[in-house]
Design a protein around this motif. Sequence first.
Motif, mmCIF file in Angstrom:
data_model
loop_
_atom_site.group_PDB
_atom_site.id
_atom_site.type_symbol
_atom_site.label_atom_id
_atom_site.label_comp_id
_atom_site.label_asym_id
_atom_site.label_seq_id
_atom_site.Cartn_x
_atom_site.Cartn_y
_atom_site.Cartn_z
ATOM 1 N N GLY A 10 47.279 32.368 15.200
ATOM 2 C CA GLY A 10 45.943 31.982 15.654
ATOM 3 C C GLY A 10 45.213 33.078 16.410
ATOM 4 N N PHE A 11 45.915 34.185 16.699
ATOM 5 C CA PHE A 11 45.297 35.273 17.455
ATOM 6 C C PHE A 11 44.335 36.058 16.572
ATOM 7 N N SER A 12 43.114 36.235 17.061
ATOM 8 C CA SER A 12 42.101 36.993 16.321
ATOM 9 C C SER A 12 41.295 37.802 17.322
ATOM 10 N N LEU A 13 41.558 39.111 17.393
ATOM 11 C CA LEU A 13 40.924 39.974 18.393
ATOM 12 C C LEU A 13 39.428 40.095 18.130
ATOM 13 N N ASP A 14 38.649 39.781 19.145
ATOM 14 C CA ASP A 14 37.190 39.874 19.071
ATOM 15 C C ASP A 14 36.700 40.410 20.410
ATOM 16 N N LEU A 15 36.168 41.635 20.430
ATOM 17 C CA LEU A 15 35.693 42.260 21.664
ATOM 18 C C LEU A 15 34.279 41.837 22.030
ATOM 19 N N GLY A 16 33.710 40.950 21.240
ATOM 20 C CA GLY A 16 32.354 40.481 21.509
ATOM 21 C C GLY A 16 32.162 39.892 22.897
ATOM 22 N N PRO A 17 33.109 39.054 23.397
ATOM 23 C CA PRO A 17 32.922 38.474 24.732
ATOM 24 C C PRO A 17 32.792 39.503 25.853
ATOM 25 N N LEU A 18 33.300 40.729 25.636
ATOM 26 C CA LEU A 18 33.164 41.754 26.675
ATOM 27 C C LEU A 18 31.722 42.192 26.849
ATOM 28 N N LYS A 19 30.887 41.942 25.849
ATOM 29 C CA LYS A 19 29.466 42.290 25.938
ATOM 30 C C LYS A 19 28.670 41.192 26.631
ATOM 31 N N GLU A 20 29.313 40.059 26.880
ATOM 32 C CA GLU A 20 28.670 38.943 27.562
ATOM 33 C C GLU A 20 29.088 38.926 29.025
ATOM 34 N N PRO A 21 28.276 38.359 29.911
ATOM 35 C CA PRO A 21 28.645 38.319 31.338
ATOM 36 C C PRO A 21 29.995 37.658 31.588
ATOM 37 N N LEU A 22 30.324 36.629 30.815
ATOM 38 C CA LEU A 22 31.573 35.904 31.018
ATOM 39 C C LEU A 22 32.774 36.835 30.920
ATOM 40 N N GLY A 23 32.824 37.634 29.856
ATOM 41 C CA GLY A 23 33.958 38.537 29.663
ATOM 42 C C GLY A 23 33.873 39.791 30.514
ATOM 43 N N PHE A 24 32.660 40.340 30.660
ATOM 44 C CA PHE A 24 32.496 41.579 31.416
ATOM 45 C C PHE A 24 32.856 41.388 32.884
ATOM 46 N N ILE A 25 32.403 40.284 33.477
ATOM 47 C CA ILE A 25 32.714 40.028 34.883
ATOM 48 C C ILE A 25 34.202 39.769 35.060
ATOM 49 N N ARG A 26 34.825 39.145 34.066
ATOM 50 C CA ARG A 26 36.266 38.907 34.160
ATOM 51 C C ARG A 26 37.039 40.222 34.185
ATOM 52 N N VAL A 27 36.573 41.215 33.436
ATOM 53 C CA VAL A 27 37.210 42.540 33.472
ATOM 54 C C VAL A 27 37.048 43.167 34.856
ATOM 55 N N LEU A 28 35.843 43.036 35.432
ATOM 56 C CA LEU A 28 35.623 43.557 36.783
ATOM 57 C C LEU A 28 36.537 42.853 37.789
ATOM 58 N N GLU A 29 36.698 41.552 37.649
ATOM 59 C CA GLU A 29 37.610 40.812 38.526
ATOM 60 C C GLU A 29 39.028 41.341 38.391
ATOM 61 N N LEU A 198 34.426 41.782 47.798
ATOM 62 C CA LEU A 198 33.819 42.034 46.494
ATOM 63 C C LEU A 198 34.362 41.051 45.462
ATOM 64 N N ASN A 199 35.650 40.756 45.554
ATOM 65 C CA ASN A 199 36.228 39.750 44.658
ATOM 66 C C ASN A 199 35.616 38.381 44.895
ATOM 67 N N LEU A 200 35.354 38.061 46.148
ATOM 68 C CA LEU A 200 34.686 36.790 46.457
ATOM 69 C C LEU A 200 33.344 36.710 45.735
ATOM 70 N N ILE A 201 32.552 37.781 45.798
ATOM 71 C CA ILE A 201 31.242 37.790 45.139
ATOM 72 C C ILE A 201 31.395 37.663 43.629
ATOM 73 N N LEU A 202 32.352 38.397 43.048
ATOM 74 C CA LEU A 202 32.537 38.365 41.597
ATOM 75 C C LEU A 202 32.986 36.997 41.120
ATOM 76 N N TRP A 203 33.980 36.419 41.784
ATOM 77 C CA TRP A 203 34.519 35.131 41.338
ATOM 78 C C TRP A 203 33.511 34.010 41.551
ATOM 79 N N ALA A 204 32.792 34.063 42.669
ATOM 80 C CA ALA A 204 31.777 33.024 42.913
ATOM 81 C C ALA A 204 30.626 33.162 41.920
ATOM 82 N N GLY A 205 30.187 34.395 41.645
ATOM 83 C CA GLY A 205 29.099 34.596 40.694
ATOM 84 C C GLY A 205 29.486 34.219 39.279
ATOM 85 N N ASN A 206 30.749 34.453 38.923
ATOM 86 C CA ASN A 206 31.202 34.136 37.569
ATOM 87 C C ASN A 206 31.224 32.632 37.307
#
Length: 234
Positions: A10-29, A198-206
């Motif tokens: 079922g694994f299918s690599l898709d880097l598209g979410p990294l271009k969205e705030p949801l995935g990008f902020i998770r990488v920053l976290e 900074l993590n507080l800001i990132l996690w709360a904003g996400n």
Amino acid sequence: MDTVQTLVSGFSLDLGPLKEPLGFIRVLEWVFTIFAFATTGGYSGKTQFKVNCSTSEVNVEPVFGYPFRLSAYPYKTPLCNGGEAVDTYLQGDFSSSAEFFVCVGVFGFLYCTATLILYLGYQNVYRQTSRGPIVDLVVTAAFAVLWLVSSSAWGKGLTDVKWATNPEHLVENCKDVCSPGDFPSMGRLNASVIFGFLNLILWAGNCWFIYKETPFHKDPSPPATMEEGGPPTS
């Protein structure tokens, strides 16, 4: 074995979410979480003062580090009367706030890793039902609260560590023959507190971007409908 095969198939690599705030902020976290617990958990430092006897001057360098149970770090204090140096201990136990902060960081790192795998490899599973985004929202909000509590507690704990290892404080009982030396380097620990907030800001904003993935979020612009009154035009 069947479960593993199902997950792999079922694994299918898709880097598209990294271009969205949801995935990008998770990488920053993920990155800032590593910085937060690494700058605290690997710390080791020393403070310094001098014992000035009539015949010699001796540098005393008490060593301390994570988890900051300062009473576990003895150091030798020489006596000016020629007697054998005595064991002296730093005072204070600030391990609870430091270990709590590192624990939140480690679990936050593990959660970021798991959700990034989910976002990038199992995006269809994540959005298949509303359960995934809702659970993600609840856990992310919980981590935001934990970052607030742990960063505040560790900030207070760090202030106490600075006071307990201050050379001017250490020489208060022997001012006649002791003089303060170099202050311990605390830049790394100061950075850990900054990373915590900074993590507080990132996690709360996400939370907002995850909330938009849940059924609780309503589209503010409803689909256009036929104007009321009058037949449709061809």
